[in-house]
Design a protein around this motif. Structure first.
Motif, short mmCIF file in Angstrom:
data_model
loop_
_atom_site.label_atom_id
_atom_site.label_comp_id
_atom_site.label_asym_id
_atom_site.label_seq_id
_atom_site.Cartn_x
_atom_site.Cartn_y
_atom_site.Cartn_z
N GLU B 46 28.80 -56.59 -10.50
CA GLU B 46 29.01 -57.91 -9.91
C GLU B 46 29.08 -58.99 -10.98
O GLU B 46 29.88 -59.90 -10.91
CB GLU B 46 27.87 -58.26 -8.94
CG GLU B 46 28.00 -57.60 -7.58
CD GLU B 46 27.44 -56.20 -7.58
OE1 GLU B 46 26.93 -55.77 -8.63
OE2 GLU B 46 27.52 -55.53 -6.54
N LEU B 47 28.22 -58.85 -11.99
CA LEU B 47 28.21 -59.86 -13.04
C LEU B 47 29.55 -59.94 -13.76
O LEU B 47 30.08 -61.01 -13.98
CB LEU B 47 27.11 -59.54 -14.06
CG LEU B 47 25.72 -60.01 -13.66
CD1 LEU B 47 24.71 -59.58 -14.68
CD2 LEU B 47 25.72 -61.53 -13.50
N LYS B 49 32.46 -59.11 -12.62
CA LYS B 49 33.46 -59.67 -11.72
C LYS B 49 33.41 -61.20 -11.73
O LYS B 49 34.41 -61.86 -11.91
CB LYS B 49 33.23 -59.14 -10.30
CG LYS B 49 34.42 -59.25 -9.39
CD LYS B 49 34.12 -58.66 -8.03
CE LYS B 49 33.70 -59.75 -7.09
NZ LYS B 49 33.21 -59.22 -5.82
N THR B 50 32.22 -61.72 -11.58
CA THR B 50 32.11 -63.18 -11.51
C THR B 50 32.45 -63.81 -12.85
O THR B 50 33.06 -64.87 -12.90
CB THR B 50 30.71 -63.61 -11.07
OG1 THR B 50 29.76 -62.76 -11.71
CG2 THR B 50 30.55 -63.54 -9.59
N ASN B 51 32.08 -63.14 -13.95
CA ASN B 51 32.41 -63.69 -15.25
C ASN B 51 33.92 -63.85 -15.40
O ASN B 51 34.40 -64.86 -15.87
CB ASN B 51 31.90 -62.76 -16.37
CG ASN B 51 30.42 -63.03 -16.65
OD1 ASN B 51 29.92 -64.10 -16.30
ND2 ASN B 51 29.76 -62.07 -17.24
N THR B 53 36.23 -64.13 -13.03
CA THR B 53 36.77 -65.18 -12.18
C THR B 53 36.48 -66.55 -12.77
O THR B 53 37.29 -67.45 -12.68
CB THR B 53 36.22 -65.09 -10.75
OG1 THR B 53 34.84 -64.79 -10.84
CG2 THR B 53 36.94 -64.06 -9.94
#
Lengths: 805, 60
Positions: B46-47, B49-51, B53
């Motif tokens: 998840e980390l 992915k958000t990084n 984006t």
């Protein structure tokens, strides 16, 4: 006029097709608040969603569905966090640029919580690091103070539904020191034990082998080196405890242990110096390792619970002081007599004082156990510990925090007393005789050998002390209690430490608090008295209540039968009085007797809600305490073996009800102040009673501390409970008796395992007394006895545990 | 047969290395929280992915 009496019991209605809030999981009411096709129960939840989705943190909702909490109104609540003096006490580290703070957040409950709190830097880049400790429910955040502050951090956390809990308890300087010495000691002992076993193994079997003869001195001195940290570091607690016991002339279990360890070490050292043999370093290190293992096993702690709380955990750090019409946050210890204080809704009154203005409705349930908020008019005295429940009030302090009525309770000596002192455990009771017997055997055997073969006398004397070292006895209690402690924990009965189990088994008197302990917090039983209501009136009543957030309206709403939803023409809520509503030609008034126009109200002890329709008085709903499930059954089980009593801070309104429910010999005492409860228990203890106190609030704190075992009943174990020995989940209240029974069985298990270890001792003593104790026998016997005790106690306690529900 | 001295030295050194590693782990607080790290390690996907984006957003 016929009086109609209906009993209504609450069944919470289920709205089947209702949507649940995407953020917090609550059912959404009529109002539809949506965003990105997701439904929210309130604007607060929607705001949190917006904040998170703007920062690309919607992953929060993927990890766990509806993980959030509704953000609370915190306007002005944290203004005190801008004061340097307070910040200084709260932060762990501060170098002028960076601060590190650990905040307790009660809402932490799932993996989503960990994820969002560890990604705080996405919400504000000034936060460089944040780390969650799930067990303790804390987050440790590092942030840059140039662009950010503690207050902003708290507000940020609150805005996403993770409001930290900051109490007076946090107001202290210095970091808490975590005591890890037992883990170090266990590590040292385990390390030495493994290596010594490794080195001593060759000599067990091959005695005259050539290579062994050549190198055995090296091996032996290496073993000696390994045993040094074990004796002088890992085992030091046993020597200290034994020394203290001798000084106070008590024979505890640590004396034979310390004696055994010293003799083992000295004899082994002498043996290798004079080349008599290989010594007993293997047994020595093994003994200490197993003993520490037992200690470690017993030391089960519930990091998310605290058993040491006092009023400081409930009290705020700061309150708002009014100086020349200006609001200034002030630290509560700095409040002086004569200060003007502003108390907002839901804030706690920190000092005794006099109400100056505002409509005060004070909830004293913390202090007295009285469940109903009390109305106060200007000029009335307010006591510290009460919670304001409606609007803002102004008060003048007449005392300082430490001198207030509630906080004075903590100056009582019972809070400084350690309950474990002055309590002789079964192990120590046994070891008293054990030590005397062992010393006698040692001296008799030595005397005999001095007569027969004096060269063997010293050998026999030391061998007896070595083999009799009560490793197995010392392990029985830690493993039995430690295992039962874990089993209880799984059944939601959380004990402070293992010795509570032993104390629990000696109980002969049980005293209960009433409100919150034997009653549940939800008021789900109401009795209607008065003229029967028509269907239209009932429909209107239900629909009027729907709009109100008052706790009594909520519970009455839940109790009433389901009716059609109608739209009210008018609706008005009069704060502190009642509600007024109309639909078509029907008008309804719900609230206090005076509000609905019922004048002939006599003094009643129970809470009631009155109803009038079209200006005609109809009747009232009287609320009764709803008692916990299985209360009568539990009391009837307990009455055979225990003296029972109920001490309530409440008035006598429930007396008749309780008399019907409980066995006739149960003592019922009402209007008991916190100090009265304490004195009552003290009095009974001087008469020889072993008291178990079951309570729930701060008002029981003194009684819980004074009793032999203080148990707190908690609806939600994450909410604070006062200092106590055990916390019992409210849903398990009716199983209390089986827990007491289980602790009695645990004592029996320990007695059996003592017998088992005596059996091993007799075998060992035979070898010792006859002068043929070889290191290999000691090395086999000691671990064998220890391991079999561990196995026996574990199986036996699990068997008890299986019988528990 | 002096090889036994070498063997003994090696075995003690290895044992002491592990022992020191254990002490350091305790000192760093690795044994204080036994639960959170087990959850944290599952977040790594998840980390990332958000990084990504976020960096994409910054480029826009």
């Amino acid at each position: 006029m016929s009086l109609n009496v209906i009993f209504v019991t609450g069944i919470k209605e289920q709205i089947m097709d209702a949507k649940v809030c995407y953020h917090c999981g609550d059912t959404c009411a009529d109002t539809k608040i949506t965003k990105d096709e997701k439904v929210f129960c309130c604007n607060g939840c929607k705001t949190v969603y917006e904040i998170l989705s703007e920062s690309d943190l919607t992953c929060y909702y993927d990890l766990q569905s509806s993980p959030g909490a509704v953000p609370k109104e915190i306007e002005g609540k944290y203004d005190f966090l801008s004061q340097d003096k307070i910040i200084e006490k709260l932060v762990e580290f501060d170098d002028g640029k960076t601060q590190i703070v650990t905040l307790y957040i009660p809402h932490i409950h799932c993996s989503s919580c960990i994820w969002i709190l560890e990604n705080l830097n996405k919400l504000n880049p000034a936060i460089s690091q944040s780390q969650v400790n799930f067990g303790k429910k804390t987050v440790r955040a590092t942030y840059n103070t140039e662009t950010f502050s503690l207050k902003e951090l708290v507000l940020l956390l609150s805005s996403v539904g993770y409001e930290p809990y900051i109490s007076l308890d946090d107001y202290k300087t210095g970091k808490e020191n975590v005591n890890r010495s037992l883990i170090y000691k266990l590590g040292v002992a385990g390390f030495a034990f493994g290596n010594v076993m490794f080195l001593s193994f060759p000599e067990y079997f091959e005695v005259d082998e050539y290579w062994l003869e050549k190198y055995k001195h090296l091996f032996r001195w290496l073993m000696f080196a390994y045993s040094l940290p074990v004796v002088f570091y890992a085992a030091q607690d046993y020597f200290i405890s034994a020394y203290k016991a001798i000084k106070t002339r008590i024979l505890n279990i640590d004396i034979p242990i310390a004696l055994g360890a010293i003799v083992l070490f000295l004899r082994s050292t002498i043996e290798i110096i004079f080349n008599y043999g290989s010594g007993f370093f293997d047994s020595l290190t093994g003994l200490i390792f197993f003993l520490l293992l037992g200690k470690f096993f017993q030391q089960k702690t519930y990091s998310f619970l605290s058993f040491e709380r006092d009023y400081k955990s409930y009290f705020p750090i700061a309150v708002t002081k009014i100086i020349n019409n200006e609001e200034v946050p002030v630290q509560v210890y700095d409040i002086e007599k004569g200060d003007r204080l502003l108390i907002r809704n839901q804030e706690l009154i920190p000092v005794d004082g006099i109400l100056i203005n505002g409509s005060a409705k004070i909830d004293y349930s913390f202090v007295t156990g009285e469940s109903e908020p009390v109305k106060k008019a200007s000029g009335d005295k307010l006591f510290a510990g009460g919670k304001q429940t409606s609007g803002v009030i102004e008060m003048e302090a007449i005392k300082s925090v430490e001198q207030s009525y509630l906080t004075q309770l903590w100056s009582n000596d019972v809070f400084n007393k350690n309950k474990e002192d002055g309590f002789t455990t079964l192990t120590n009771a046994i070891s008293k005789r054990f030590t005397i017997i062992i010393l006698s055997i040692a001296f008799i055997a030595t005397a005999y050998w001095l007569y027969v073969d004096s060269s063997k006398a010293m050998n026999v004397f030391t061998a007896v002390l070595i083999i009799a070292c009560p490793c197995a006895i010392a392990l029985s209690a830690p493993f039995t209690f430690g295992n039962l402690l874990r089993i209880f924990g799984k059944k939601k009965f959380y004990l402070k430490n293992a010795s509570v189990i032993e104390q629990l088994s000696h109980i002969n008197t049980i005293i209960f608090d009433k409100t919150g302990t034997i009653t549940s917090n939800k008021k789900s039983e109401a009795k209607y008295e008065g003229l029967p209501l028509t269907t239209e009136e009932e429909t209107l009543l239900k629909n009027t209540l729907r709009g109100s957030n008052h706790p009594l309206s909520r519970s009455l709403y839940d109790i009433l039968d389901e009716h059609n939803i109608i739209t009210l023409d008018t609706y008005k809520e009069h704060l502190g009085q009642g509600i007024e509503a109309s639909h078509a030609s029907e008008k309804i008034k719900i609230g206090s007797a005076k509000f609905v126009g019922y004048q002939t109200e006599t003094e009643v002890l129970n809470t009631a809600v009155h109803v009038s329709s079209n200006s005609i008085y109809k009747g009232k709903f009287t609320f009764y305490n709803s008692y916990r499930k299985g209360l009568s059954k539990l009391f009837n089980k307990l009455k055979k073996n225990y003296d029972l009593a109920i001490l309530s801070g409440d008035n006598e309104g429930e007396m008749e009800n309780l008399k019907k429910l409980l066995p006739s010999k149960t003592k019922l005492l009402f209007n008991q102040k916190p100090n009265d409860k304490l004195e009552y228990i003290k009095y009974h203890q001087t008469e020889g009673a072993k008291v178990l106190m079951v309570g729930d609030g701060l008002n029981d704190a003194g009684a819980l501390a004074q009793s032999d075992v203080g148990v707190v009943i908690s609806e939600n174990i994450n909410v604070f409970s006062p200092a106590c020995d055990a916390i019992l989940d409210a849903s398990k209240f009716n199983h209390l008796y089986s827990y007491i029974k289980a602790s009695k069985s645990a004592l029996k298990i320990i007695k059996w395992s003592f017998l088992l270890s005596f059996f091993y001792n007799v075998i060992g003593l035979y070898f010792a007394v006859t002068g043929q104790l070889a290191p290999v026998i000691a090395a086999i016997l000691m671990p064998l006895s220890s391991i079999s005790i561990v196995i026996f106690t574990t199986i036996a306690t699990n068997w008890i545990g299986r019988k528990l529900k | 047969m002096s090889v036994i001295y070498i063997l003994l030295t090696v075995s003690i050194i290895v044992a002491v290395i592990f022992f020191v590693a254990f002490i350091m782990a305790v000192r760093n607080g690795q044994f204080d929280d036994g639960y959170t790290p087990s959850v944290r390690m599952l977040f790594e996907d998840e980390l990332i992915k958000t990084n990504k984006t976020i960096t994409k957003n910054n480029k826009d």
